[in-house]
Design an enzyme around this catalytic site. Structure first.
Site, PDB file in Angstrom:
ATOM      1  N   ASP A   1       0.879  -1.176   0.000  1.00  0.00           N
ATOM      2  CA  ASP A   1       0.000   0.000   0.000  1.00  0.00           C
ATOM      3  C   ASP A   1       0.908   1.214   0.000  1.00  0.00           C
ATOM      4  OD1 ASP A   1      -2.167   1.828   0.400  1.00  0.00           O
ATOM      5  OD2 ASP A   1      -3.262   0.299   1.503  1.00  0.00           O
TER       6      ASP A   1
ATOM      7  N   ASP B   1     -10.703  -0.822   1.592  1.00  0.00           N
ATOM      8  CA  ASP B   1      -9.443  -0.564   0.887  1.00  0.00           C
ATOM      9  C   ASP B   1      -8.439  -1.606   1.363  1.00  0.00           C
ATOM     10  OD1 ASP B   1      -7.539   0.554  -0.688  1.00  0.00           O
ATOM     11  OD2 ASP B   1      -7.399   2.444   0.420  1.00  0.00           O
ATOM     12  N   VAL B   2      -8.452  -2.760   0.695  1.00  0.00           N
ATOM     13  CA  VAL B   2      -7.683  -3.912   1.178  1.00  0.00           C
ATOM     14  C   VAL B   2      -6.504  -4.245   0.260  1.00  0.00           C
ATOM     15  CG1 VAL B   2      -9.720  -4.832   2.354  1.00  0.00           C
ATOM     16  CG2 VAL B   2      -9.183  -5.641   0.039  1.00  0.00           C
ATOM     17  N   LYS B   3      -6.585  -3.832  -0.994  1.00  0.00           N
ATOM     18  CA  LYS B   3      -5.491  -4.032  -1.952  1.00  0.00           C
ATOM     19  C   LYS B   3      -4.985  -5.471  -1.970  1.00  0.00           C
ATOM     20  CE  LYS B   3      -4.222   0.863  -1.852  1.00  0.00           C
ATOM     21  NZ  LYS B   3      -4.859   1.495  -0.678  1.00  0.00           N
ATOM     22  N   ARG B   4      -5.900  -6.422  -1.918  1.00  0.00           N
ATOM     23  CA  ARG B   4      -5.538  -7.828  -1.898  1.00  0.00           C
ATOM     24  C   ARG B   4      -5.295  -8.358  -3.297  1.00  0.00           C
ATOM     25  NH1 ARG B   4      -4.922  -6.526   2.962  1.00  0.00           N
ATOM     26  NH2 ARG B   4      -6.062  -7.525   4.663  1.00  0.00           N
TER      27      ARG B   4
END
Lengths: 322, 322
Positions: free
Chosen positions: A120, B115-118
């Protein structure tokens, strides 16, 4: 504070005599019936329904199973990779189970890789780093145990990596940056051709080596605390990537269920036999679901897992000429 | 089952009259002293020490703060983005707080973006999708509430995205794929030049549009449940990316504390004024730390946040010519 991560890893590999890692990816629907029964999960159980009770039971099942797997593999392999996705699936109780298993594997003397694939921007990635790597505080006061190293995603560039590196340097931790992954569609982005004819993943390999080669990150083993996830695709590109990244230990997925061959895996090592760790997950932890194992071990799933782990050790030794 | 995600988002934006989103990124060290005091955190508190008690207190603090922030912003903005990194930092209690805030924001009628951006391979990314998006089960039976949409990372290609898309299609969920991020080092990978002269992030934009344009994913609004995270860099490239991705709603970070201008942000919208949501985090949620707000509102941090939220709405309206 722990020793340098790469040095610890190299030592652990030497002690066990094999650069192998088992991946713990516990899927509820593949757990042995005896484990499910022991936590009160029967055939009516619907994991899609997220009541507190369901989630707690599911987390309990993967914890129970994970404990058994760790006990049985710890004498054989130096490293375990625990994928947090399978724990996040069961919310807070799942995350608690994840850290419990990290603790157990650490106490069993294993090097623990948290397979979290986080990244992130700025402040956010700092939070991930604090959550997933050791913090320079009195470890005796930490009830929650974090992995020795984690996997991270390079798409943001170094900003997303720096907080992990800072903590790794301070606390003897490590990280493995995704370079080439083992999934079918990996080449869709990673295989794009750059203006100089190079593939994106090879450029990422060079970028990661640039980060890793920082003197302050290199241990006495000559390796950096920044490693790379490299799933071999073809022999040539694997050799190129290996040459490009002299300071990086490779975490090599795809052996076993995902079908990478011994020859492909062998190219991830340097000529001196160091520089990589081969990891297998499903072929070991679900060994009891294979017909042969079922015939041989019946309900004794733990013995099936142990035998698969012994087989993995043999295969990795043979692939690496040990 | 909920309506199509993009349609719900478009409707929510129309109802509030502004395509704005507030990002909730609660850092313990920036919380108002009154919040810290209310959960028993004093100046001796060391967040690096991970005792159960410390972690529970910290999670309690960010939950308390988050509840107040949601109450005060919900009447003004249609969308909230909650970054799980700030919750994962406090382990299981943090994850519990995250889902509590997702629930509260949903109940307050907001569209919630996790908002995890996995991203991961196969089975693993499926677990993330189940964890983070709605599951097609009776919602009345789900005590744990998941976001309406999540952010995901494109480095693995479509394999990592597919399970999110499948759930999104079934349950009215959405996803925003990272295309161009707002951090300083973003261009290190995203800005690499491909063999045809294109930048990597522009190629990723086209790939994502290819995924998004699948007919089964398009709502009556004409937008797909697959959107994109696009932080404007320069006006030209932003316009190119906007043109390349007609079916994607953009989630546009960087307005406010990160310094993107109105003009830059405006290029993320289509000529008809639709197609993007502008998000600001620190400039709103930490408004009480700015000198002017401190002079005006003193200890009343909630009023400072509300005023900053009202200012954000005004600025986004002005940037988008509303």
């Amino acid at each position: 504070v722990k020793d340098h991560f790469a040095d610890r890893l190299v030592r652990a590999v030497e002690e066990k005599g094999v650069p192998a890692c088992v991946g713990l990816d516990p899927l509820l629907e593949r757990l042995p019936p005896t484990v499910l029964k022991s936590v009160g999960i029967d055939s009516d159980f619907d994991a899609r329904i997220r009541t507190s009770e369901n989630v707690a039971k599911a987390a309990d099942a993967i914890l129970t199973y994970g404990r058994e797997v760790i006990s049985v593999i710890a004498p054989h392999v130096p490293i375990i990779k625990i994928n947090i996705a399978f724990f996040e699936r069961y919310y807070a109780p799942g995350i608690r189970a994840y850290h419990e298993l990290v603790r157990q594997a650490s106490q069993a003397g294993m090097i623990v890789i948290g397979d979290v694939k986080r990244a992130d921007i700025g402040h956010s990635t700092t939070q991930y780093a604090f959550a997933q790597l050791g913090i320079a505080a009195d470890p005796m006061m930490n009830e929650i145990v974090t992995p020795d190293a984690v996997t991270v995603n390079p798409y943001f560039g170094y900003d997303a990596i720096r907080p992990f590196v800072d903590l790794a340097r301070e606390s003897g931790g490590g990280l493995f940056v995704l370079v080439q992954t083992s999934n079918e569609s990996a080449a869709e982005v990673q295989g794009l051709t750059l203006s100089d004819g190079e593939k994106l993943c090879e450029r990422v390999a060079q970028i990661v080596e640039g980060w890793a080669a920082d003197e302050s990150l290199i241990g006495t083993s000559g390796y950096s605390c920044i490693g790379a996830v490299v799933s071999p695709r073809d022999l040539e590109s694997t050799e190129r990537i290996r040459t490009m990244m002299p300071h990086c230990i490779f975490l090599v997925p795809g052996f076993g269920a995902q079908g990478r061959t011994k020859d492909e895996v062998a190219r991830c090592f340097k000529p001196d036999g160091t520089g990589a760790v081969v990891t297998a997950s499903r072929s070991v932890i679900y060994a009891y679901q294979q017909d042969e194992a079922r015939a041989k071990y019946g309900e004794d799933w733990v013995r099936a897992v142990e035998q698969a782990c012994v087989d993995l050790v043999r295969d990795v030794r043979s692939a690496t000429g040990r």
